[in-house]
Design a protein around this motif. Structure first.
Motif, PDB file in Angstrom:
ATOM      1  N   GLN A 265       0.849  -1.213   0.000  1.00 13.87           N
ATOM      2  CA  GLN A 265       0.000   0.000   0.000  1.00 13.87           C
ATOM      3  C   GLN A 265       0.873   1.246   0.000  1.00 13.87           C
ATOM      4  N   SER A 266       1.942   1.169   0.782  1.00 16.51           N
ATOM      5  CA  SER A 266       2.853   2.311   0.865  1.00 16.51           C
ATOM      6  C   SER A 266       3.521   2.574  -0.489  1.00 16.51           C
TER       7      SER A 266
ATOM      8  N   ILE B 172       0.869   4.313   7.061  1.00 14.21           N
ATOM      9  CA  ILE B 172       0.455   3.127   6.290  1.00 14.21           C
ATOM     10  C   ILE B 172       1.468   2.007   6.508  1.00 14.21           C
ATOM     11  N   GLN B 173       2.754   2.360   6.381  1.00 13.14           N
ATOM     12  CA  GLN B 173       3.802   1.342   6.532  1.00 13.14           C
ATOM     13  C   GLN B 173       3.738   0.662   7.891  1.00 13.14           C
TER      14      GLN B 173
ATOM     15  N   TYR C  87      10.235  12.066   1.135  1.00 16.34           N
ATOM     16  CA  TYR C  87       9.913  12.023  -0.294  1.00 16.34           C
ATOM     17  C   TYR C  87       9.528  13.436  -0.722  1.00 16.34           C
TER      18      TYR C  87
ATOM     19  N   TYR D  17       1.075   4.369  -2.505  1.00 15.05           N
ATOM     20  CA  TYR D  17       0.873   5.727  -2.005  1.00 15.05           C
ATOM     21  C   TYR D  17       2.015   6.646  -2.425  1.00 15.05           C
ATOM     22  N   LYS D  18       3.261   6.102  -2.342  1.00 13.82           N
ATOM     23  CA  LYS D  18       4.436   6.910  -2.671  1.00 13.82           C
ATOM     24  C   LYS D  18       4.508   7.236  -4.163  1.00 13.82           C
ATOM     25  N   SER D  19       4.125   6.231  -4.976  1.00 10.05           N
ATOM     26  CA  SER D  19       4.366   6.406  -6.416  1.00 10.05           C
ATOM     27  C   SER D  19       3.175   6.961  -7.176  1.00 10.05           C
ATOM     28  N   ARG D  20       2.031   7.107  -6.501  1.00  8.51           N
ATOM     29  CA  ARG D  20       0.816   7.451  -7.242  1.00  8.51           C
ATOM     30  C   ARG D  20       0.866   8.842  -7.871  1.00  8.51           C
ATOM     31  N   LYS D  21       1.808   9.659  -7.410  1.00  5.69           N
ATOM     32  CA  LYS D  21       1.900  11.005  -7.999  1.00  5.69           C
ATOM     33  C   LYS D  21       3.092  11.129  -8.931  1.00  5.69           C
ATOM     34  N   THR D  22       3.696  10.022  -9.292  1.00 10.92           N
ATOM     35  CA  THR D  22       4.898  10.112 -10.137  1.00 10.92           C
ATOM     36  C   THR D  22       4.564   9.847 -11.602  1.00 10.92           C
TER      37      THR D  22
ATOM     38  N   ASN E 262       2.131   8.192   4.682  1.00 11.91           N
ATOM     39  CA  ASN E 262       2.854   7.040   4.136  1.00 11.91           C
ATOM     40  C   ASN E 262       3.486   6.217   5.256  1.00 11.91           C
TER      41      ASN E 262
ATOM     42  N   HIS F 202       8.482  14.690  -3.444  1.00 14.10           N
ATOM     43  CA  HIS F 202       7.303  14.928  -4.291  1.00 14.10           C
ATOM     44  C   HIS F 202       6.002  14.822  -3.499  1.00 14.10           C
ATOM     45  N   LEU F 203       6.105  14.378  -2.242  1.00 12.77           N
ATOM     46  CA  LEU F 203       4.912  14.295  -1.397  1.00 12.77           C
ATOM     47  C   LEU F 203       4.881  15.495  -0.442  1.00 12.77           C
TER      48      LEU F 203
END
Lengths: 264, 302
Positions: A9-10, B101-102, B87, A13-18, B98, B89-90
């Motif tokens: 899931q993480s 979630i982890q 990160y 979440y991290k890559s969904r905006k890339t 994030n 970009h976040l």
């Protein structure tokens, strides 16, 4: 297992905006739309074709372009993207100091790219089927409705998916080793060119080369194209089995690299 | 002890980075791990977080061996290593979500952490655009989101402005005093550690040069009287008979504890009355900074 799912899931979440994530989603939309538009504009050229032939031409346009060029490049790009995110943000140290095993982190990352690629290819399949039916509706002179090949197309795309698993594992491993984005990409492109050359000269052992396997899988897709009725799709051909074997071996080798990685 | 290392040794190729380090970090303490840049602080922290494999010696955290109980131990630790890893970009909030979630934490912790580190108003800005201080605060929030029993922070005040440093200090003191946490923080600045630490370990060239309570360190820096006299051994005996504690006796001088100005005059008088020639008598006191420099500037032991 719960750690694996939350790590997965993480990753989403991290890559969904890339750009990488959206490339996997938008590429099927864009490519299939272009082919669909081409067929619509030049409909009169294809109106004499029967249902089976027009479906073959329509899906073949997407499939062969993917197998010969697009898919290997997409896989190289996607496999690098997940690890380059961590290299760029210098977050390996944080990830490995979380109460999650290295195996879980590694496996979740790999499985995420695996899923992303699967979704991308599934979208290609769905858009091919969808656009074919749409063309049959808006341009009735194209005889898409005379024949249905959903099952065949899904099987073909599944074979294409399996054919690029070897590249996926190798590129994933390369991007773990090098933090510099250009090195794994550069090596990937070089191997892809070598694979294309090997394939173009029809070398007997080309099926052993992961970067040749997607293109070979297109060639071996249909066992006998002249058969009447539904075309028989050969999924588990030599290059597919090699792709699965290489993918599995390199996947475990990658974990060994992660296990031995020093965060300096 | 929350952290206990025994003879911890680590080499990068042939370079000894950590040498026979035996740390003892008591529960409920703020342990300041001091040393100049390159002394081995970050390597020690990476060993404590299992980012580097122990080559020699052992690490016990919460009474458990780190190599055998890695996940259990790490589930009770929050950490910040070197510059905060975020990160870019976040947004700040997304970075925290994030992490939640982890670690399968309730999302309510995100707002609490943003509030704690005063980033609520900038929570929806891309963290890549944060100032260094804001990134550091986000790093602290990420370390604390799981409400860990032990916080391991590597140079946590790096990049913070004076107000930020004060807030950080108050936050850590509050966590230890009111919430029973233990904090292990590294720094190369004694003045910063002195204000909040209850315990100190000083490392240089990978070796632990001092370890103890902060008051032990202050005791070392207590003022003393240096006396230059003709017969130092006889003078020392005379002073000892008169109830003075002798700290050192050399050929040309001796030293005793400093009591007061009047006390110093009386010592001088006592020596004169007993026919000792006093060439000089003066008060000597090293401040903590000087002491730290002395400890850390000693060359590597051969």
């Amino acid at each position: 297992m719960r750690n694996f799912i939350s790590s997965l899931q993480s990753e989403y979440y991290k890559s969904r905006k890339t750009l990488n994530f959206w490339a996997a989603i938008l590429l099927p939309v864009i490519l299939c739309s272009i082919v669909c538009l081409g067929f619509f504009v030049m409909a009169d050229k294809f109106e004499k074709m029967d249902g089976k032939a027009i479906w073959g031409l329509f899906s073949g346009a997407v499939l062969s372009f993917m197998g010969n060029l697009l898919l290997p490049l997409l896989v190289i790009f996607l496999a690098n993207s997940v690890n380059s995110l961590e290299h760029k943000a210098d977050t390996w140290k944080t990830l490995f100091s979380l109460p999650v095993s290295k195996w879980t982190i590694y496996a979740a990352k790999y499985f995420y790219v695996f899923l992303l690629l699967f979704v991308s290819i599934l979208l290609f399949a769905l858009f091919t089927i969808g656009y074919g039916n749409l063309l049959g509706g808006i341009a009735p002179n194209l005889k898409f409705h005379d024949y249905q090949m959903k099952g065949l197309l899904l099987a073909s795309y599944f074979k294409l998916f399996l054919s690029c698993l070897g590249i996926l594992s190798i590129q994933f491993l390369l991007s773990l080793i090098w933090s510099d984005f250009l090195k794994p990409m550069g090596i990937g492109f070089l191997l892809f060119i070598i694979g294309s050359v090997i394939n173009s000269i029809s070398w007997h052992y080309a099926f052993l080369m992961p970067y040749s396997q997607p293109a070979i899988s297109i060639k071996t897709m249909v066992a006998n194209p002249n058969v009447k009725g539904d075309l028989p799709i050969n999924i588990f051909t030599g290059e597919i089995l090699m792709s699965i074997i290489i993918s599995t071996v390199v996947f475990f080798a990658g974990y060994y690299v992660v296990k031995r990685t020093r965060i300096e | 002890m929350v952290i206990e290392t025994k003879d911890l040794t680590f080499k990068f190729d042939t370079t000894m980075v950590v040498n026979s380090l035996s740390l003892q970090v008591p529960e409920g303490s703020i342990y300041g791990f001091l040393g100049p840049n390159g002394a081995g602080k970050t390597t020690t922290i990476k060993l404590l977080l299992s980012l580097l494999e122990v080559q020699q010696g052992s690490i016990e955290i919460f009474g458990l061996n780190l190599q055998q109980h890695r996940t259990t131990i790490l589930s009770k630790i929050g950490s910040l290593i070197e510059q905060p890893a975020i990160y870019a970009h976040l947004t700040g909030r997304e970075n925290l979500i994030n992490r939640a979630i982890q670690l399968r934490l309730p999302q309510a912790r995100v707002a609490m952490m943003l509030d704690l580190v005063k980033l609520t108003s900038a929570a929806d800005k891309k963290s890549g655009n944060y100032s260094l201080g804001m990134k550091q605060r986000l790093g602290i929030a990420l370390a604390m989101i799981s409400d860990p029993e032990l916080l391991i922070l590597d140079e946590p005040t790096n990049g913070l402005d004076p107000n930020g440093i004060i807030e950080m200090r108050e936050l850590l003191i509050n966590l230890v005093t009111n919430h029973g946490k233990t904090v292990f923080l590294s720094s190369h600045l004694l003045a910063e550690v002195e204000r909040m630490a209850t315990h100190v370990g000083i490392i240089n060239y990978g070796e632990l040069r001092f370890q103890g309570e902060i008051k032990d360190l202050r005791d070392i820096s207590r003022p003393k009287i240096i006396i230059e006299t003709d017969h130092t051994a006889d003078a020392a005996n005379l002073l000892k008979k008169n109830g003075h504690e002798i700290l050192e006796v050399e050929n040309d001088h001796l030293s005793i504890n400093y009591q007061s100005k009047k006390g110093t005059a009386q010592v001088n008088l006592l020596l004169n009355q007993n026919d000792h020639e006093v060439y000089s008598i003066y008060k000597d006191q090293k401040d903590l900074e000087q002491l730290f420099l002395e400890i850390t500037q000693n060359p590597r032991k051969q």
